[in-house]
Design a protein around this motif. Sequence first.
Motif, PDB file in Angstrom:
ATOM      1  N   GLU A 288       0.821  -1.222   0.000  1.00 33.50           N
ATOM      2  CA  GLU A 288       0.000   0.000   0.000  1.00 33.50           C
ATOM      3  C   GLU A 288       0.855   1.272   0.000  1.00 33.50           C
ATOM      4  O   GLU A 288       0.503   2.253  -0.648  1.00 33.50           O
ATOM      5  N   PHE A 289       1.989   1.226   0.708  1.00 31.87           N
ATOM      6  CA  PHE A 289       2.745   2.476   0.884  1.00 31.87           C
ATOM      7  C   PHE A 289       4.080   2.518   0.136  1.00 31.87           C
ATOM      8  O   PHE A 289       4.808   3.510   0.241  1.00 31.87           O
ATOM      9  N   ALA A 290       4.357   1.486  -0.647  1.00 32.40           N
ATOM     10  CA  ALA A 290       5.574   1.506  -1.475  1.00 32.40           C
ATOM     11  C   ALA A 290       5.607   2.726  -2.401  1.00 32.40           C
ATOM     12  O   ALA A 290       6.676   3.349  -2.566  1.00 32.40           O
ATOM     13  N   PRO A 291       4.480   3.127  -2.983  1.00 32.02           N
ATOM     14  CA  PRO A 291       4.534   4.309  -3.857  1.00 32.02           C
ATOM     15  C   PRO A 291       5.004   5.569  -3.143  1.00 32.02           C
ATOM     16  O   PRO A 291       5.420   6.535  -3.773  1.00 32.02           O
ATOM     17  N   HIS A 292       4.928   5.575  -1.816  1.00 35.58           N
ATOM     18  CA  HIS A 292       5.376   6.752  -1.045  1.00 35.58           C
ATOM     19  C   HIS A 292       6.791   6.567  -0.497  1.00 35.58           C
ATOM     20  O   HIS A 292       7.278   7.393   0.277  1.00 35.58           O
ATOM     21  N   GLY A 293       7.416   5.440  -0.841  1.00 35.26           N
ATOM     22  CA  GLY A 293       8.786   5.200  -0.383  1.00 35.26           C
ATOM     23  C   GLY A 293       8.866   4.743   1.061  1.00 35.26           C
ATOM     24  O   GLY A 293       9.948   4.738   1.664  1.00 35.26           O
ATOM     25  N   ILE A 294       7.726   4.360   1.635  1.00 29.75           N
ATOM     26  CA  ILE A 294       7.747   3.857   3.017  1.00 29.75           C
ATOM     27  C   ILE A 294       7.903   2.335   2.953  1.00 29.75           C
ATOM     28  O   ILE A 294       7.117   1.643   2.285  1.00 29.75           O
ATOM     29  N   ARG A 295       8.934   1.822   3.635  1.00 27.27           N
ATOM     30  CA  ARG A 295       9.192   0.380   3.607  1.00 27.27           C
ATOM     31  C   ARG A 295       8.671  -0.281   4.879  1.00 27.27           C
ATOM     32  O   ARG A 295       8.795   0.282   5.968  1.00 27.27           O
TER      33      ARG A 295
ATOM     34  N   TYR B  47      16.045  -1.255  -1.048  1.00 21.27           N
ATOM     35  CA  TYR B  47      15.207  -1.944  -2.045  1.00 21.27           C
ATOM     36  C   TYR B  47      14.442  -3.116  -1.410  1.00 21.27           C
ATOM     37  O   TYR B  47      13.929  -3.976  -2.109  1.00 21.27           O
ATOM     38  N   VAL B  48      14.383  -3.112  -0.067  1.00 20.69           N
ATOM     39  CA  VAL B  48      13.769  -4.232   0.647  1.00 20.69           C
ATOM     40  C   VAL B  48      12.472  -3.780   1.291  1.00 20.69           C
ATOM     41  O   VAL B  48      12.463  -2.935   2.188  1.00 20.69           O
TER      42      VAL B  48
END
Length: 261
Positions: free
Chosen positions: A175-182, A238-239
């Motif tokens: 859900e939050f990958a598009p915001h760069g939150i891992r 990248y994880v």
Amino acid sequence: MFKDLEGKVVVVTGASSGLGRAIAKRFGQEKAKVVINYYKNEGKSDELIGEIKEAGGEAVKVQGDVSKEEDVKKIIQFAIDTYGTLDVMVNNAGIQNEVPTEELSLDDWNKVISTNLTGIFVGSREAIAYMLKNDIKGSIINMSSVHQIIPWPHFAHYAASKGGIKMLSETLALEFAPHGIRVNCLAPGAINTPINKEKFSDPAAKEEVLKMIPLNKIGEPEEVAAAAVWLASEEASYVTGTTLYIDGGMTNYPSFQAGKG
Ligand code: NAD
């Protein structure tokens, strides 16, 4: 050492003992600003703050029960008020108790689920909401267990909570990958902490556990802490949506060792 962790604001829940303590200490050594959440043991968190400061780090403490929504909000707000932001949320606090499932009370079930799973849901939600609002490409680290995939009789509530953490974390990662939150999980096997004190003080019980560990040793909290700082660092940029097992091979079908099967 991970240079990019210097000055980062890190919250660790359940940090007055065991894995949380080791993780908070390691972030302190990395020169992060550490917010130590403790539940009942204020003295132990004062000790930890002393150790972190002695090593040249920065830390503060905040009391809070992660099974209570208002307490989790308070912990995160305290971090923001104290250090001005939030970069890393380590949802570590967790409990377990052994009960055959036919005797497992709804009270026990709710206590474990609300601490282990709901606590992580609220901690992740609040941290992510702040990161989104402030355009912070932060990292959420959720403490799961090998029991997110290994069933555990007499610990149905615990195993259910850890399985839930896995799917919650994977969903949040997507859900939050598009915001760069891992968002990632740590899944320890058998580690030398207070949660296992009773079991490991019985040599026969300890021997039984060792048979399930290909590396043939109980893990140390520092070995989990090393994985936590790596996951939070730029080295793991990248994880996301994954689980790092720190289990001496426990999830690697040890019963097949030496060509059995
Ligand atoms: P621990 O008992 O030393 O630590 C648990 C911490 O959580 C304690 O500091 C406790 O005060 C805190 N806590 C409990 N309820 C809380 C609440 N409602 N609010 C805030 N804090 C609360 O044991 P540990 O081994 O360090 O466990 C830490 C995490 O690691 C847990 O989530 C546990 O399930 C997980 N884990 C541990 C092992 C292991 O072998 N030690 C293996 C797999 C997973």
